[in-house]
Design a protein around this motif. Structure first.
Motif: not given
Length: 117
Positions: A61-76
């Motif tokens: 889902a687009a929302r799940a992908a957006l959450r994944g991208i934001l999580a990746l950015l936040a973790l880094y």
């Protein structure tokens, strides 16, 4: 995306962010910048490609992908701080997020099986 794939992809994200955090605290990024930025750059590009292709193929889902991208950015971003608590924070956030997903999935399947809509 099913729960197992979400947990695996998030664990990989947490693992790479944890590695980046440890490497930055050890100043590996200053000693060997080509290796550090090459490996982590390829990982980020690969993860973004995985998420965006999943959206395009309608497997994520687009929302799940957006959450994944934001999580990746936040973790880094947490890993880039070079703070002494960054590795522990990445591990805690990773374990807590995966636990929440598992509990939410169990609650969802339990409510489905009980006959309620």
């Amino acid at each position: 995306m099913e729960l197992k794939h979400r947990i695996i992809s998030f664990a990989i994200m947490c693992g790479f962010a944890l590695a980046a955090s440890t490497e930055m605290r050890e100043r590996f990024d200053l000693g060997y910048p080509i290796i550090f930025y090459g490996v982590h750059g390829l990982f980020i590009i690969g993860m973004l490609t995985y998420l965006l292709l999943g959206v395009r193929r309608q497997k994520i889902a687009a929302r799940a992908a957006l959450r994944g991208i934001l999580a990746l950015l936040a973790l880094y971003a947490v890993g880039a701080t070079r703070a002494s608590f960054a590795p522990a924070l990445i591990v805690i956030v990773g374990i807590a997020t995966m636990t929440i997903w598992v509990l939410a999935e169990r609650a969802r399947t339990a409510s489905k099986g009980s006959g309620y809509p």
